[in-house]
Structures are given as structure tokens and as C-alpha cells.
Design an enzyme around this catalytic site. Structure first.
Site, mmCIF file in Angstrom:
data_model
loop_
_atom_site.group_PDB
_atom_site.id
_atom_site.type_symbol
_atom_site.label_atom_id
_atom_site.label_comp_id
_atom_site.label_asym_id
_atom_site.label_seq_id
_atom_site.Cartn_x
_atom_site.Cartn_y
_atom_site.Cartn_z
ATOM 1 N N SER A 248 49.283 51.860 59.133
ATOM 2 C CA SER A 248 49.039 52.983 58.235
ATOM 3 C C SER A 248 50.330 53.369 57.518
ATOM 4 C CB SER A 248 48.507 54.183 59.017
ATOM 5 O OG SER A 248 49.551 54.817 59.726
ATOM 6 N N LYS A 249 50.183 54.189 56.487
ATOM 7 C CA LYS A 249 51.356 54.625 55.726
ATOM 8 C C LYS A 249 52.332 55.411 56.592
ATOM 9 C CE LYS A 249 49.882 54.625 50.907
ATOM 10 N NZ LYS A 249 49.850 55.394 49.654
#
Length: 480
Positions: A248-249
Site C-alpha cells: 500500500s501507499k
């Protein structure tokens, strides 16, 4: 390639861009880079600039799109409102859409009451009578335009996964625009693909569920004269992080620009990202972008998730560092040396000459560009600013270590010729032959005294580059 300018660019974005770029280059096609920025609340100009910056750093040049232009612009969705409004008006005039007046709460309540497990819209407004519609309008209810999914099955051949079928009873009718008329991704992406004559779409696996909706919409776009063909779709595997979770970011490994700041070469990072789903050969990990373009076949992409391994990324980057010439690696490290204040801006003639002599000593030892300031700083620093690593001093410049440094000073102070060979002969005679030390114990304390660190360029060459006065001065100051 059509990212949204939200947050920091993600390594998965780079992998998707790379595969699109390599596919286009392999087939002699056109690589298009557009921006999906209709989400006004989340999109920022800073993120947009970061996307441009990272694509340029990676060297993934695009033939059409933002900045460079092209025949089907503009290439930012925020500038294409008239295009979407025109297409939406044409779709509303067809039998493919209908106005929906339902609220989210009403849809949820009906689903709970019926016990249906199908998420999404239930088609309530599909066949409204004139009276029902008039009643909703009299209430002042806002409406959205929904696309009427066809009955039956939608089948397509995924370029990565082969034949895939969706039963449309599990693909609810979807909104094309918000109640205020702002277009949604469900409309903008297919309209962009149609009006920009996109033939192939390579994108993340997370968008696979939207494909039957887009294929159905493309049939409608053909009917109203907006599209001429449906593009071929290929859905690329997830990039996984620790614990086999999608990267994920928020994961530090996901920050694309962080790799530039950490001293990765763009070709090293791209080489590693290429391996997250594809390989050039079973027994080969290191290759150039040109070699990838020549060999790339989308059918060879593995549909299974790929795990991001930072250690392997480091190793592949190190291998690409070894492929650079001394001139190339010097050019690459200069910005890092300037940022660290090791050399001046612009570089002085004296610093340039010293750097030319020093780079051959460290080029083979560096795995990232950021290692250059620490390795070379001792050569350029003013003597009054020279400091040694405290941990290395504590470990190697104890009483025994200072005895070794004193012996080294005595051996070098009387040298007639200050050269690498003469320095090596003098130190070996004093420390190894006369004191009986092993090389590691002999030269470790001298290295810390002279360079400030246990890990440094070769010792004898470093002393020669420092010169007699500075070299002897470093040894002497370590004894204070």
C-alpha cells in the site's frame, strides 16, 4: 498509463508504466500518458508534478500525453469536461441508460429487506413509470445517470490471464456521473480510451472487476459513434509487501521517489520492477531496458502476485552500478556530493581534479549513489571540519589502535616519495613485518584515523590523494 495525482507515486505505478512502455516500444506503438484527475477533493497539483518528475527520472518517455501534447488532447481529465458532457448527453438519448432517483439509504434498506447478497445497485429505477418519475421530480429529488448492464455473460480474452467471463447479473447497473453532472471514472476512462483510439490497456489487477462494465459501455459508445473498437485488456499481478499483503501507499517500500532519494539508479530499479511478474530468461536477472523492449511479450507476464523484496532490489541496483563507466558514475553522484556539501556548486577545478582521481577508488565499492558523500567526504573536507565516526573510533582507536597509528606515523614521516607504492611498502614493513600484525588489525586503525570510517576507499591510495601534510596530520590528530 493513466494515474491519479493523489499522494506519492507508488512502485506499482512504475511497474505498470514500465510494462505499458515496453509493450508499446516492442510493437512500435504509441505510449500515451494521461492524468485521471476528476477527484477534486483528493487530487493535488503537487502529486501531478511528482508524477511527471518520476516518469522523467525513470526515463519512460511518452509519445502522447501531458506536457508533450498530441492529436487527442487535452490529456488531463479535468480539462475534458466538454467531451464527457457531450458523450453523456448522447448516452442519455439512447436506451443504454436511465435516470436513477434512489438514495444510498434506500438501496441499502431494500437489500437488507430482500436478503440479497449482491452488492451495488438493485435496478429499482430501471423501468420507472411516467407517474413515478414525475413524483420523484416533484419531490425535487436529484438523479444520476446509470448505465443499463445487458443480460447474460460478458467474455473477453485477458492479455495476461486468458479467457475471463462475468455473469452480468452480478455486475450491477452503475452511475456514469454524480448528481451535479460531474463525470465518474466509469465514464471518463472508457471515453478517454475511445476518443484517444487506445488499442491496448495494461493496468492493475484491482481494476479487473471494472472491465465487464467498460466492455459493455464500449458497445454503447460504438452505437453512438464515439468508439470504433473495444481495446484489449491485460491485468497485471498485485505487488505484495510484508505478510503477503498488497503493497500500500503507506508502506515505506512503496514510495517511488524515495528510491531516487536513496541513490537508486532508475535502470536498476526498473530492472527489478520488471521482474515482478516477468523475466527475460530463467537464469538471468540483469538486463537493460533495450534488452527488455526486444524480449517483452505480455503473454509471458505471470498473473500471480509478486512479492517486493528490497534486498533483491538493492542487489540488482548494485549490479547496474558496476555497469557504469567511471565518467557515468561521476556524473550520477555529483548531485549527491553537492547536496551533502562535499563539493561546491559549481565544482571548483581543484575539486574536479581530486574527484577524477578518487572515483576509480570507490566506484566498485558503491551500491547506491548516496554512498558517495560518506566514502569521499574525507578527501574534500577542510581539516578543521574533519570528524571521525564515534563508533569506529571506540572500536579501533583504543590504546592498542593508537599504538598502531603511532607506528604508522613514524614509518611514513620520513618517506622521500609520497606515492601509493611507497606508502604501502612502508606500512607493511612497520605493521606486518616488524609488529607481526595481521592486515585487518594493522590497517583498520589507520583507516579510521585517516578517513574517519572503517569502510572507505583503499587506504594507500587514499593517503596518496590526501597528500603528505594532510595524511600525516590525520595520523597525528588521532593520537591526541
Amino acid at each position: 498509463m493513466a494515474p491519479s495525482p493523489t499522494g506519492s507515486p507508488h512502485v506499482g505505478l512504475a511497474r505498470t508504466a514500465l510494462y505499458n512502455w515496453a509493450f508499446a516500444r516492442h510493437h512500435g506503438g504509441t505510449f500515451v500518458f494521461r492524468i485521471e484527475d476528476t477527484d477534486k477533493e483528493r487530487n493535488t497539483e503537487e502529486s501531478y508534478e511528482a508524477l511527471i518528475e518520476v516518469m522523467r527520472w525513470l526515463g519512460l518517455d511518452w509519445d502522447e500525453g501531458v506536457v508533450v501534447g498530441g492529436p487527442f488532447g487535452p490529456y488531463r481529465q479535468s480539462e475534458r469536461g466538454d467531451v464527457y458532457a457531450d458523450v453523456l448527453a448522447k448516452l442519455r438519448g439512447s436506451s443504454r441508460t436511465y435516470d436513477c432517483f434512489c438514495t444510498t439509504e434506500e438501496v441499502t434498506a431494500r437489500r437488507k429487506e430482500s436478503g440479497s447478497k449482491v452488492l451495488g445497485y438493485d435496478g429499482f429505477c430501471r423501468e420507472l413509470s411516467a407517474e413515478q418519475r414525475a413524483a420523484f421530480e416533484a419531490e425535487g429529488r436529484p438523479s444520476v445517470v446509470r448505465f443499463r448492464m445487458p443480460d447474460g455473460e460478458i467474455t473477453f480474452t485477458d492479455l495476461v490471464r486468458g479467457e475471463i467471463s462475468f455473469q452480468t447479473e452480478f455486475v450491477p447497473d452503475f452511475a456514469l456521473a454524480r448528481a451535479n453532472g460531474d463525470p465518474l471514472y466509469t465514464l471518463t476512462a472508457p471515453v478517454d480510451d475511445a476518443t484517444m483510439e487506445i488499442t491496448h490497456v495494461l493496468r492493475g489487477e484491482d481494476l479487473l472487476s471494472s472491465t465487464p462494465r467498460q466492455i459493455a459501455l464500449f458497445e454503447a459508445l460504438k452505437e453512438i459513434g464515439v468508439a470504433t473498437e473495444t481495446p484489449a485488456f491485460g491485468h497485471l499481478p498485485y505487488v505484495m509487501g510484508e505478510g503477503n499483503k498488497k503493497l500500500s501507499k503507506r508502506d515505506p517500500e512503496a514510495n517511488l521517489l524515495g528510491y531516487r532519494d536513496a541513490g537508486f539508479l532508475p535502470e536498476g530499479l526498473l530492472n527489478y520492477l520488471a521482474l515482478l511478474g516477468w523475466s527475460i530468461a530463467a537464469d538471468r536477472d540483469i538486463f537493460s531496458l533495450e534488452e527488455m523492449v526486444e524480449a517483452f511479450d505480455i503473454a509471458d507476464v505471470n498473473p500471480n502476485p509478486a512479492r517486493f523484496d528490497l534486498k533483491k532490489a538493492d542487489a540488482i541496483n548494485a549490479a547496474h552500478m558496476r555497469l557504469l563507466s567511471i565518467e557515468e558514475i561521476t556524473d550520477r553522484v555529483l548531485p549527491f556530493l553537492k547536496d551533502a556539501g562535499v563539493v561546491s556548486e559549481p565544482v571548483s577545478d581543484a575539486d574536479a581534479q581530486l574527484l577524477e582521481l578518487a572515483m576509480p577508488l570507490v566506484a566498485e565499492r558503491m551500491n547506491k549513489l548516496t554512498e558517495a558523500p560518506a566514502m569521499l567526504g574525507f578527501l574534500f573536507v577542510a581539516e578543521e571540519d574533519f570528524v571521525r565516526d564515534e563508533a569506529d573510533v571506540a572500536k579501533l582507536l583504543d590504546e592498542t589502535g593508537r599504538g598502531v597509528v603511532q607506528a604508522s606515523y613514524d614509518a611514513l614521516a620520513g618517506l622521500e616519495e609520497w606515492s601509493t607504492a611507497a606508502i604501502q611498502d612502508a606500512l607493511q614493513a612497520a605493521l606486518i613485518d616488524r609488529m607481526g600484525l595481521k592486515p585487518r588489525h594493522a590497517f583498520g586503525p589507520v583507516r579510521v584515523a585517516v578517513t574517519g570510517r572503517r569502510v572507505s576507499p583503499p587506504l594507500f591510495e587514499s593517503l596518496e590523494l590526501l597528500g603528505r601534510e594532510r595524511g600525516l596530520g590525520r595520523l597525528q590528530s588521532a593520537l591526541a
